[in-house]
Motif scaffolding. Sequence first.
Motif, PDB file in Angstrom:
ATOM      1  N   GLN A 115     -25.490   8.400  53.903  1.00 23.11           N
ATOM      2  CA  GLN A 115     -26.154   7.874  52.972  1.00 23.11           C
ATOM      3  C   GLN A 115     -25.717   8.598  51.714  1.00 23.11           C
ATOM      4  O   GLN A 115     -25.426   9.798  51.805  1.00 23.11           O
ATOM      5  CB  GLN A 115     -27.534   7.546  53.158  1.00 23.11           C
ATOM      6  CG  GLN A 115     -27.967   6.755  54.378  1.00 23.11           C
ATOM      7  CD  GLN A 115     -29.526   6.304  54.213  1.00 23.11           C
ATOM      8  OE1 GLN A 115     -30.262   6.737  53.283  1.00 23.11           O
ATOM      9  NE2 GLN A 115     -29.953   5.904  55.352  1.00 23.11           N
ATOM     10  N   LYS A 116     -26.105   8.067  50.310  1.00 21.15           N
ATOM     11  CA  LYS A 116     -25.828   8.552  49.166  1.00 21.15           C
ATOM     12  C   LYS A 116     -26.280   9.965  49.131  1.00 21.15           C
ATOM     13  O   LYS A 116     -25.618  11.092  48.523  1.00 21.15           O
ATOM     14  CB  LYS A 116     -26.377   7.766  48.071  1.00 21.15           C
ATOM     15  CG  LYS A 116     -25.884   8.366  46.586  1.00 21.15           C
ATOM     16  CD  LYS A 116     -26.100   7.627  45.378  1.00 21.15           C
ATOM     17  CE  LYS A 116     -25.816   8.211  44.180  1.00 21.15           C
ATOM     18  NZ  LYS A 116     -26.314   9.305  43.893  1.00 21.15           N
ATOM     19  N   SER A 117     -27.643  10.420  49.496  1.00 22.48           N
ATOM     20  CA  SER A 117     -28.295  11.798  49.248  1.00 22.48           C
ATOM     21  C   SER A 117     -27.513  12.761  50.092  1.00 22.48           C
ATOM     22  O   SER A 117     -27.410  13.735  49.730  1.00 22.48           O
ATOM     23  CB  SER A 117     -29.730  11.644  49.758  1.00 22.48           C
ATOM     24  OG  SER A 117     -30.313  10.608  49.042  1.00 22.48           O
ATOM     25  N   ASN A 118     -27.034  12.218  51.000  1.00 19.39           N
ATOM     26  CA  ASN A 118     -26.119  13.309  52.131  1.00 19.39           C
ATOM     27  C   ASN A 118     -24.715  13.388  51.444  1.00 19.39           C
ATOM     28  O   ASN A 118     -24.499  14.660  51.451  1.00 19.39           O
ATOM     29  CB  ASN A 118     -26.022  12.274  53.457  1.00 19.39           C
ATOM     30  CG  ASN A 118     -25.723  13.277  54.423  1.00 19.39           C
ATOM     31  OD1 ASN A 118     -25.528  14.482  54.586  1.00 19.39           O
ATOM     32  ND2 ASN A 118     -25.554  12.748  55.916  1.00 19.39           N
ATOM     33  N   LEU A 119     -24.160  12.341  50.990  1.00 22.31           N
ATOM     34  CA  LEU A 119     -22.717  12.423  50.337  1.00 22.31           C
ATOM     35  C   LEU A 119     -22.978  13.494  49.132  1.00 22.31           C
ATOM     36  O   LEU A 119     -21.894  14.451  48.840  1.00 22.31           O
ATOM     37  CB  LEU A 119     -22.323  11.064  50.016  1.00 22.31           C
ATOM     38  CG  LEU A 119     -21.809  10.165  51.331  1.00 22.31           C
ATOM     39  CD1 LEU A 119     -21.439   9.048  50.625  1.00 22.31           C
ATOM     40  CD2 LEU A 119     -20.645  10.909  51.844  1.00 22.31           C
ATOM     41  N   ASP A 120     -24.044  13.235  48.355  1.00 23.87           N
ATOM     42  CA  ASP A 120     -23.921  14.022  47.041  1.00 23.87           C
ATOM     43  C   ASP A 120     -24.507  15.593  47.601  1.00 23.87           C
ATOM     44  O   ASP A 120     -23.619  16.530  47.217  1.00 23.87           O
ATOM     45  CB  ASP A 120     -25.487  13.621  46.332  1.00 23.87           C
ATOM     46  CG  ASP A 120     -25.324  12.209  45.662  1.00 23.87           C
ATOM     47  OD1 ASP A 120     -23.965  11.862  45.699  1.00 23.87           O
ATOM     48  OD2 ASP A 120     -26.179  11.879  45.310  1.00 23.87           O
ATOM     49  N   TYR A 121     -25.034  15.721  48.832  1.00 30.16           N
ATOM     50  CA  TYR A 121     -25.514  17.069  49.177  1.00 30.16           C
ATOM     51  C   TYR A 121     -24.053  17.644  49.685  1.00 30.16           C
ATOM     52  O   TYR A 121     -23.783  19.054  49.619  1.00 30.16           O
ATOM     53  CB  TYR A 121     -26.414  16.842  50.191  1.00 30.16           C
ATOM     54  CG  TYR A 121     -27.348  18.311  50.575  1.00 30.16           C
ATOM     55  CD1 TYR A 121     -26.938  19.387  49.892  1.00 30.16           C
ATOM     56  CD2 TYR A 121     -28.461  18.461  51.428  1.00 30.16           C
ATOM     57  CE1 TYR A 121     -27.501  20.857  50.092  1.00 30.16           C
ATOM     58  CE2 TYR A 121     -29.048  19.575  51.608  1.00 30.16           C
ATOM     59  CZ  TYR A 121     -28.524  20.606  50.982  1.00 30.16           C
ATOM     60  OH  TYR A 121     -29.442  22.001  51.203  1.00 30.16           O
ATOM     61  N   CYS A 122     -23.358  16.940  50.531  1.00 33.11           N
ATOM     62  CA  CYS A 122     -22.132  17.328  51.088  1.00 33.11           C
ATOM     63  C   CYS A 122     -21.131  17.876  49.900  1.00 33.11           C
ATOM     64  O   CYS A 122     -20.569  18.948  50.109  1.00 33.11           O
ATOM     65  CB  CYS A 122     -21.452  16.318  52.081  1.00 33.11           C
ATOM     66  SG  CYS A 122     -22.470  16.198  53.521  1.00 33.11           S
ATOM     67  N   ARG A 123     -21.177  16.839  49.092  1.00 31.51           N
ATOM     68  CA  ARG A 123     -20.250  17.316  47.827  1.00 31.51           C
ATOM     69  C   ARG A 123     -20.737  18.763  47.069  1.00 31.51           C
ATOM     70  O   ARG A 123     -19.699  19.257  46.708  1.00 31.51           O
ATOM     71  CB  ARG A 123     -20.211  16.113  46.737  1.00 31.51           C
ATOM     72  CG  ARG A 123     -19.029  15.257  46.643  1.00 31.51           C
ATOM     73  CD  ARG A 123     -18.765  14.347  45.512  1.00 31.51           C
ATOM     74  NE  ARG A 123     -19.939  13.544  45.572  1.00 31.51           N
ATOM     75  CZ  ARG A 123     -20.045  12.030  46.173  1.00 31.51           C
ATOM     76  NH1 ARG A 123     -18.916  12.187  46.917  1.00 31.51           N
ATOM     77  NH2 ARG A 123     -20.872  11.395  46.087  1.00 31.51           N
ATOM     78  N   PHE A 124     -21.942  18.881  46.964  1.00 31.48           N
ATOM     79  CA  PHE A 124     -22.428  19.901  46.172  1.00 31.48           C
ATOM     80  C   PHE A 124     -22.045  21.248  47.206  1.00 31.48           C
ATOM     81  O   PHE A 124     -21.577  22.268  46.694  1.00 31.48           O
ATOM     82  CB  PHE A 124     -24.137  19.887  46.355  1.00 31.48           C
ATOM     83  CG  PHE A 124     -24.762  21.108  45.933  1.00 31.48           C
ATOM     84  CD1 PHE A 124     -24.569  21.528  44.415  1.00 31.48           C
ATOM     85  CD2 PHE A 124     -25.380  21.852  46.722  1.00 31.48           C
ATOM     86  CE1 PHE A 124     -25.134  22.895  43.975  1.00 31.48           C
ATOM     87  CE2 PHE A 124     -25.849  23.150  46.158  1.00 31.48           C
ATOM     88  CZ  PHE A 124     -25.915  23.589  44.959  1.00 31.48           C
ATOM     89  N   LEU A 125     -22.143  21.179  48.450  1.00 35.69           N
ATOM     90  CA  LEU A 125     -21.819  22.228  49.439  1.00 35.69           C
ATOM     91  C   LEU A 125     -20.066  22.542  49.260  1.00 35.69           C
ATOM     92  O   LEU A 125     -19.657  23.450  49.154  1.00 35.69           O
ATOM     93  CB  LEU A 125     -21.741  21.783  51.016  1.00 35.69           C
ATOM     94  CG  LEU A 125     -23.006  21.916  51.559  1.00 35.69           C
ATOM     95  CD1 LEU A 125     -23.110  21.581  53.061  1.00 35.69           C
ATOM     96  CD2 LEU A 125     -23.836  23.321  51.419  1.00 35.69           C
TER      97      LEU A 125
END
Length: 228
Positions: A115-125
């Motif tokens: 989901q979007k929140s997960n993708l955003d968090y992974c991109r931040f990592l």
Amino acid sequence: MERKEDRGVAVITDTWLRKHRLIYTGATRHPFILAIRGGSVDISCFKRWLGQDYIFVRAFVPFLASVLLKAWKESDDSSDVDVILGGLAALNDEIAWFKKEASKWGVALDSVVPQKSNLDYCRFLESLMSSDVSYTEAVTAFWVIEAVYQESFAHCLEDGSKTPEELKETCQRWGNDGFGQYCCALKSIANRQLEKASDDVVAKAEAILLSVLEYEVDFWNMSHGGAV
Ligand SMILES: Cc1ncc(CO)c(N)n1
């Protein structure tokens, strides 16, 4: 060893946690965690979290590898590498555990859509893996990411909690004392690095801490389903 607090010297990470207590509590006492602790959690929420977290944990492996590399290059204390290597070894077990747990609940990990929140968090990592990000900033992020899960799941195991029997193993995974000690070790590493960092790096690390807390809240929010 004498602790900084005992000498009345403020520890940077503790100062931050006091200053940002509201958002920290938002991340560590999220309604999803409170529902687990209260025994009223909807199992479909748990399954959704499980599938999303598996994706996150896979992205966490290269992040941790990047922190290990930075520790090896930038740390004055060689025991940092041992602590981080222990974390990587634990992640290996964790990935196996997710597969076992997912099959127990009938969650097909291969077909989970991030989901979007997960993708955003992974991109931040991924942004933190850059060589432009210092070891101090990266290890601060690493500590907060682990500490949120530790505090959240330990809360589900405290006296008086009504956590369903079938979710206790999950809570133990992050809520056990060993994981708590590991988080303390990460916190002391972060503090030691922050003590000798420039004001600019300290400011960047504080912003990273806040971002992590926001991503964690959004991550728990995904368990409700709703927003993709
Ligand atoms: C989203 C998230 N944050 C932290 C951890 C702890 O490793 C995890 N597994 N997932």
